[in-house]
Each structure stands twice: as structure tokens, then as C-alpha cells.
Design an enzyme around this catalytic site. Structure first.
Site, short mmCIF file in Angstrom:
data_model
loop_
_atom_site.label_atom_id
_atom_site.label_comp_id
_atom_site.label_asym_id
_atom_site.label_seq_id
_atom_site.Cartn_x
_atom_site.Cartn_y
_atom_site.Cartn_z
N ILE A 40 0.84 -1.20 0.00
CA ILE A 40 0.00 0.00 0.00
C ILE A 40 0.88 1.25 0.00
CG2 ILE A 40 -1.81 1.26 1.26
CD1 ILE A 40 -2.72 -1.44 -0.05
N GLU A 78 10.20 3.12 6.53
CA GLU A 78 9.85 1.72 6.83
C GLU A 78 10.74 1.25 7.98
OE1 GLU A 78 7.80 -0.98 6.00
OE2 GLU A 78 9.12 -1.93 7.47
N THR A 138 2.47 -8.03 3.13
CA THR A 138 2.76 -8.05 1.70
C THR A 138 3.66 -9.21 1.29
OG1 THR A 138 2.41 -5.69 1.58
CG2 THR A 138 3.82 -6.64 -0.13
N ILE A 196 -3.18 -13.35 -4.97
CA ILE A 196 -4.27 -13.42 -5.95
C ILE A 196 -4.77 -12.01 -6.27
CG2 ILE A 196 -6.54 -14.41 -6.49
CD1 ILE A 196 -4.28 -16.49 -5.73
N HIS A 213 -7.85 -10.70 -7.18
CA HIS A 213 -9.18 -11.29 -7.14
C HIS A 213 -10.12 -10.75 -8.23
CE1 HIS A 213 -8.73 -13.62 -3.47
NE2 HIS A 213 -8.10 -12.60 -2.92
N VAL A 215 8.94 4.64 13.13
CA VAL A 215 8.28 5.87 13.60
C VAL A 215 7.82 5.63 15.03
CG1 VAL A 215 6.28 7.39 13.28
CG2 VAL A 215 7.58 6.59 11.29
N LYS A 246 -12.53 -16.34 2.44
CA LYS A 246 -12.68 -17.00 1.15
C LYS A 246 -12.37 -18.48 1.20
CE LYS A 246 -11.50 -12.68 -1.14
NZ LYS A 246 -10.81 -11.98 -0.03
N ILE A 265 -6.64 -2.81 6.12
CA ILE A 265 -6.40 -3.16 4.70
C ILE A 265 -5.99 -4.63 4.65
CG2 ILE A 265 -5.29 -2.47 2.54
CD1 ILE A 265 -6.94 -0.20 3.81
N CYS A 316 15.72 -27.00 -3.03
CA CYS A 316 16.76 -27.26 -2.02
C CYS A 316 16.83 -26.16 -0.98
CB CYS A 316 18.10 -27.53 -2.69
SG CYS A 316 19.06 -26.04 -3.02
#
Ligand SMILES: Cc1cc2nc3c(=O)[nH]c(=O)nc-3n(C[C@H](O)[C@H](O)[C@H](O)COP(=O)(O)OP(=O)(O)OC[C@H]3O[C@@H](n4cnc5c(N)ncnc54)[C@H](O)[C@@H]3O)c2cc1C
Length: 483
Positions: free
Chosen positions: A12, A31, A41, A47, A49, A174, A251, A336, A435
Site C-alpha cells: 500500500i 519503513e 505483503t 491473488i 481477485h 516511527v 474466502k 487493509i 533445495c
């Protein structure tokens, strides 16, 4: 002073960073880990969707429906790996039929055409999926579903945002945010960052980031999903993404191939207290195997390569929250969970529009370069397992995945540091084959050492800063499991 700072380097944050980099401004993505794509992530089904899957009338549904058709072009621009496979939702009885019809009508509300969404019978199912269970009575077929490589997508987005001037700070958590006149002052482990606008894309920790600005009405409920990944030699068992009818938890267990052609089954859904608990357990994996066999009975457990799990940043409301009305200049992305990957490109556009509403001016760059060259060249064995075409001139480092030294060296030139085995795996797949690095591990360490000067023994396996021993079921136990 930055114009916009994005907290979080998942798909995102990365999608927003790349979208913003089309415009003039000073942008930063921050990050806490030493690489991007290490949260939800990195561990999901990958998928893209079909629109039938997400309830019409929800924000999730709207953004997933807009995101899905954007993948083809994004892949042409960024070369991360996307394949439109189609998806089936299988029905075994009258109860399932009701749910299939309900999903069909849901898809129709988005305007799906008869070619894109159909209810099909056993003959057509057999034609599409020859290895499926003969007891399947009907299925919903969605033509527009696909698979993507989520971490390669995120890496590609960030590389491309950097090409277009966006700054990235890795390994900076942060810790505090102060609202100031005309912006924010962020404290990230001793570094003070001033920004006019702030985007909270911190996934599982987005409620904690919101709290730093005084917003206390969000609560993330972590929901873990476990998987088993198999070799590419099992990939022929399935052509599309195969679901069973959805249940109260989501799902349900799917059977698919990854973008690179590995057979994969999972995920289950279990609420967990610990947001870092990415362990796998025999009990859950046994359930996943049993459920997956109902769709595709004949996969071989002794070809399992590894198990893994990811944690969804779910909320009770069961819809995405993307809001900018609690703290001026701040956009919060909360809850999310799935289908966040599918929706990511549309979420990025939505957030950019919200920034305009907050007062930011979008002024397009004339020299925006949207192209990012592929890192690993596509190889026929990704899909058929043959190695006959290999170029003997190229020095192969990873035999399982046919990754050349040239490809690995290229990954070092892309702007983001590649200082762990995992970071290299995610970019090139070296070490991700059957392997699991037994053959190429020492060569890969040599190359990282040569590039970054890190002593070979100190090259970390993983790019998380707090390296925690992950309790995973030993793959030998899966291979020997009696069901
Ligand atoms: C099991 C599972 C299966 C899924 N399957 C699918 C699927 O098939 N299709 C689909 O569309 N979606 C799927 N999803 C959903 C999808 O994976 C997520 O919606 C998406 O990855 C969320 O991305 P994100 O960037 O919000 O979160 P993340 O990837 O978690 O990124 C958030 C980032 O913020 C960073 N961060 C957190 N706190 C701080 C801080 N204080 N300072 C700095 N950085 C911070 C984290 O380190 C992390 O990198 C699935 C999810 C799971 C878990």
C-alpha cells in the site's frame, strides 16, 4: 520539509509512493524494517481477485474492482510478474449452489459480462481443471482473476518511485508524531522528519500510528493465515485459482500456482494476539491439506518445500477505512486486509485524490519515467520445469531456479540495499527452490559480501530487524504426514 511522508513500505505504501512520484513534490517513504514488503505483503496468496469475490457496496469491493484491471498495464511498466489465470469457486451440493449464485449476482452488480463471469457445470470444469475432484457439481468461473508476485510488485513500485525522485528510509521505526502548524514532526529513532502531509500505511500497526496523533478509535485484530508451498513439479495440477465457497471466516482454502509456477495451498484464518506470530502449526496445516484435497485430490506431500504464514490487519467493521477527517493533513489506511493487494493500485489513486482535498496541489512531472526493467528474466522452466534451454555461457548461481550471477549483480544496482539472504531471494528467487538454498547459499553469501563488505557469517538470513526464531513445522513432518 517533505511535502508527503508515507509510513510503511508494504504494497500500500509502495503503491502510494509510486503514484505520487508522477507529480512534483518532495516525498518520503519510511519503513521500520531493513527492506520493503516484509509485513502482510510478503506472505499472502498473491491473488488478484475477480470482482465477484468482494461485496458490492463496500469500499473494499469498489477499490478491488478498480484495482484488478490496472494490473496488466502496471506489469508492462514495472515487470514484477503478473499472470491472468481465471478463478473457480467450486460447489459440491445445494448449499454451495446458493452461495455460488449469490457470488454470481454480486459480480453482476459490478457489471461483469457473461464471458467474464459464468456458472459452469462438470464438463467445463473438467476441461479447465482436469485434476479437480470428480464430485464437483458446479462452479463459478471468473475470467479476470490472476496471480502476481506481491513482494516483487512492491520492490518494483519502490524502485520506480526512487527513479522518479522519491526518498526511502529503511530501518527507521516511527515512534512519535507531533502535530505542528502546517504539518507534522515525526520522530523515527532519533531522526526528526518534518512533513506537510502524512500517510499512515503501517498495516498491522496502523492503529498505533493513528494513536500517536491522538486518534484512538481504531483497533487492528490480527488474523493469521498459514500456507504450504510445493515444487513447480506439482504446478501442472491446477491452471486457475481454485476456491471453495466462502465461509464466515473468509474466502476459504484455495489451491493455486504462484506467479512462478509453484503449487500452493492455504490460507486458514485464525485470530492471534501476537502481531509478530508467523509460526505454522501441524494442526492448521493438516486442516489446510484436507480442505485442499477436496478441490485437487492428487498433490504429493513429499514435494512440499516450505510452510509460511501471514497476518491480516483486520478490523471488526470488515471493510477498509481510508479516512482524512480526524487530523488535518493526515490520511489513515486501516483494516487493509484481503483484497488489499488487488485494490492497492486503486487505493493509491484514492489517497492521492484525498491529498488534493487536504490542500496538496498535483502538478504532473513532464519527465516521469514509469518503466522499470525486469530483474530476473522469465525462464521456460518457471512454467514447465525443463532446463534444456539454459545458456551454458551464463554462470548459474541457483540451480533450482536457474538464477544467474548477472541477475544477482543487477539486483544490487537498483537503489534498495540487498543485505540479507531474504532480500536477495525476494528479488531474484535465488535460494527459493526445492533445495531452499542448500546448493547456492554459500555462493549467494559470497556475492553479498563482495558487494557490501559484510562478513559472510554476519549476513542475516532475514531482513527484519528483530530477528526472531520463527516456529515452523519441519518440512520433513509435512512430507511424511499421513492424512
Ligand atoms: C494470509 C493473507 C492472505 C492474503 N491474500 C490476499 C490475496 O490473495 N489477494 C489480495 O488482494 N490481498 C490478500 N491479502 C491482503 C494483502 O496482503 C494486504 O492487504 C496487503 O499486503 C497490505 O499491505 P500494507 O502495505 O497495508 O501492509 P504491510 O505489508 O503489512 O506493510 C505495512 C508496513 O508498515 C511498516 N511499519 C509498521 N509500523 C511502522 C512504524 N512504526 N514505522 C515504520 N514502518 C512501520 C511495516 O514494517 C510494514 O512493512 C492477504 C493477506 C494475508 C495476511
Amino acid at each position: 520539509m517533505y511535502d508527503v511522508t508515507i509510513i510503511g513500505g508494504g504494497v500500500i505504501g509502495a503503491s502510494i509512493a509510486r503514484e505520487l512520484s508522477k507529480y512534483h513534490g518532495k516525498f518520503l517513504m519510511i519503513e521500520k524494517e531493513k527492506d520493503v514488503a516484509l509485513g502482510a505483503t510478503k506472505a499472502n496468496s498473491g491473488i488478484i481477485h475477480g470482482v465477484y469475490a468482494t461485496d458490492h457496496g463496500t469500499l473494499k469491493g469498489e477499490l478491488a474492482a478498480k484495482g484488478n484491471p490496472m494490473y496488466q498495464q502496471l506489469n508492462e511498466e514495472l515487470n514484477f510478474g503478473y499472470r491472468r489465470t481465471g478463478a473457480l469457486v467450486l460447489g459440491f451440493n445445494a448449499e454451495d449452489e446458493k452461495k455460488i449464485r449469490e457470488r454470481y449476482h454480486n459480480g453482476k452488480k459490478y457489471g461483469e459480462s457473461p464471458e467474464d463471469l459464468q456458472i459452469i457445470g462438470p464438463d467445463k470444469i473438467k476441461e479447465l481443471e482436469p485434476h479437480s475432484n470428480p464430485n464437483i457439481k458446479m462452479a463459478l468461473y471468473s475470467r479476470n482473476a490472476g496471480v502476481a508476485s506481491p513482494y516483487e510488485f512492491t520492490i518494483a513500485l519502490v524502485e520506480n518511485a526512487m527513479t522518479n525522485g522519491t526518498e526511502v528510509r529503511l530501518g527507521k521505526k516511527v515512534e512519535n508524531i507531533q502535530k505542528r502548524e502546517g504539518g507534522f514532526l515525526i520522530d523515527a529513532e532519533g531522526e526528526q522528519i518534518k512533513t506537510k502531509y502524512l500517510i499512515n500505511a503501517a498495516g498491522l500497526y496502523s492503529d498505533e500510528i493513528a494513536k500517536m496523533t491522538g486518534i484512538s478509535n481504531f483497533e487492528i485484530i490480527p488474523r493469521k493465515g498459514q500456507y504450504i508451498l510445493f515444487g513447480k513439479d506439482q504446478g501442472h495440477l491446477v491452471n486457475s485459482v481454485i476456491f471453495q465457497v466462502p465461509n464466515a471466516k473468509g474466502k476459504g482454502i484455495l489451491v493455486t500456482t504462484t506467479y512462478h509456477g509453484n503449487f500452493m495451498i492455504g490460507p486458514n484464518a485464525e485470530e492471534v494476539d501476537d502481531r509478530t506470530d508467523v509460526s505454522t502449526t501441524k494442526e492448521s496445516l493438516r486442516y489446510i491439506i484436507k480442505s485442499a484435497r477436496k478441490s485437487i485430490p492428487e498433490f504429493k506431500l513429499n514435494r512440499a518445500i516450505t510452510t509460511f504464514s501471514g497476518i491480516r490487519a483486520s478490523i471488526r467493521a470488515k471493510d477498509f477505512i481510508i479516512e482524512d477527517d480526524q487530523v488535518k493533513g493526515m490520511v489513515n489506511l486501516i483494516g487493509i486486509d484481503s483484497p488489499g493487494l488487488t485494490a492497492a493500485p486503486a487505493i493509491a489513486k484514492r489517497v492521492t485524490e484525498m491529498l488534493v482535498r487536504q490542500g496538496f496541489t498535483l502538478d504532473e512531472k513532464e519527465d516521469f519515467n514509469g518503466y522499470r526493467a525486469p530483474l530476473v528474466q522469465k525462464k521456460p522452466e518457471d512454467f514447465d520445469g525443463s532446463t534444456e534451454h539454459r545458456d551454458p555461457e551464463k554462470k548459474i548461481i541457483c540451480r533450482c531456479e536457474s538464477i544467474t550471477e548477472e541477475e544477482i549483480l543487477e539486483s544490487f544496482k537498483r537503489g534498495l540495499p540487498v543485505e540479507s539472504i531474504q532480500s536477495l531471494e525476494f528479488r531474484t528467487r535465488a535460494g527459493m527452490g526445492h533445495c531452499q538454498g542448500a546448493y547456492c547459499g554459500s555462493r549467494v553469501r559470497d556475492l553479498i559480501h563482495r558487494e557490501y563488505g559484510i562478513p559472510k557469517k554476519r549476513i542475516p538470513r532475514d531482513s527484519h530487524r528483530e530477528e526472531k526464531r520463527i516456529q515452523k513445522v519441519d518440512i520433513k513432518e509435512i512430507r511424511k504426514m499421513t492424512e
